[in-house]
Design a protein around this motif. Sequence first.
Motif, mmCIF file in Angstrom:
data_model
loop_
_atom_site.group_PDB
_atom_site.id
_atom_site.type_symbol
_atom_site.label_atom_id
_atom_site.label_comp_id
_atom_site.label_asym_id
_atom_site.label_seq_id
_atom_site.Cartn_x
_atom_site.Cartn_y
_atom_site.Cartn_z
ATOM 1 N N LEU A 1 1.040 -16.897 3.565
ATOM 2 C CA LEU A 1 0.668 -16.539 2.194
ATOM 3 C C LEU A 1 1.428 -15.302 1.734
ATOM 4 N N CYS A 2 1.604 -14.340 2.636
ATOM 5 C CA CYS A 2 2.377 -13.140 2.293
ATOM 6 C C CYS A 2 3.836 -13.492 2.024
ATOM 7 N N TYR B 1 -9.172 -12.408 -5.456
ATOM 8 C CA TYR B 1 -9.250 -13.268 -4.282
ATOM 9 C C TYR B 1 -8.897 -12.515 -3.010
ATOM 10 N N THR C 1 -2.382 -16.116 6.870
ATOM 11 C CA THR C 1 -2.086 -15.017 5.938
ATOM 12 C C THR C 1 -0.617 -14.625 5.978
ATOM 13 N N GLU D 1 5.101 -16.323 1.030
ATOM 14 C CA GLU D 1 5.225 -17.143 -0.179
ATOM 15 C C GLU D 1 4.850 -16.398 -1.453
ATOM 16 N N ASN D 2 4.119 -15.293 -1.318
ATOM 17 C CA ASN D 2 3.607 -14.570 -2.498
ATOM 18 C C ASN D 2 3.826 -13.070 -2.366
ATOM 19 N N HIS E 1 -4.786 -13.640 -8.128
ATOM 20 C CA HIS E 1 -4.915 -15.067 -8.423
ATOM 21 C C HIS E 1 -5.167 -15.847 -7.135
ATOM 22 N N LEU F 1 -4.497 -18.267 -4.254
ATOM 23 C CA LEU F 1 -3.252 -18.654 -3.596
ATOM 24 C C LEU F 1 -3.304 -20.051 -3.018
ATOM 25 N N TYR G 1 -8.255 -13.219 1.397
ATOM 26 C CA TYR G 1 -8.014 -14.182 2.465
ATOM 27 C C TYR G 1 -7.974 -13.411 3.776
ATOM 28 N N SER H 1 -5.329 -10.849 -3.617
ATOM 29 C CA SER H 1 -4.461 -11.318 -4.693
ATOM 30 C C SER H 1 -5.266 -11.376 -5.975
ATOM 31 N N SER I 1 2.734 -10.633 -5.061
ATOM 32 C CA SER I 1 1.397 -10.686 -5.658
ATOM 33 C C SER I 1 0.258 -10.467 -4.667
ATOM 34 N N VAL I 2 0.566 -10.034 -3.433
ATOM 35 C CA VAL I 2 -0.504 -9.774 -2.474
ATOM 36 C C VAL I 2 -0.511 -8.316 -2.052
#
Length: 160
Positions: free
Chosen positions: A8-9, A144, A5, A11-12, A157, A159, A146, A155, A15-16
């Motif tokens: 993911l945070c 979504y 995670t 990189e996004n 969308h 990921l 995670y 999110s 959007s998170v």
Amino acid sequence: MTFVTCDLCDENADSVSVVTGHNWFSYGGRSAFGGEVVTVKCFEDNSRVKEHLATDGKGKVLVVDGGGSLRNALIGDMIAENAVKNGWEGVIIYGACRDVDELAKLDIGVVTLGCVPIKSVRRDEGQLNIDITFGGVTFHPGEYVYADNNGIITSRHALL
């Protein structure tokens, strides 16, 4: 599904959303899981949790607003075994679970606020697929989520 995670945070970032304000515990055999959000809102009654995890859950995570109660478990080994058979990726419960040693053996993610040995009451109550809010985040069905040992993120969308 392999991810972190934190990554993911990074990189996004725009959007998170990050679930905050609570200590979460991972009890399932999967330490990282994610998928499309399906929601249940209930309080100390796992009727809707049991019912929903008996349906096809491929690619989905059940997010349960149990009101933060640690008095009754909303999932145990038998319901979790059924969820595995139906392909669910995981379950996140703003409440409690039980049968933690057995949950750890199952190929499913289970994240809750804690555990308690007392089973749920059954009054056939609860709401399905409504927006629910806890930890500073509103979970919308169809978006979504995670989760891993670092935390829980959402999110709009996918990921991954």
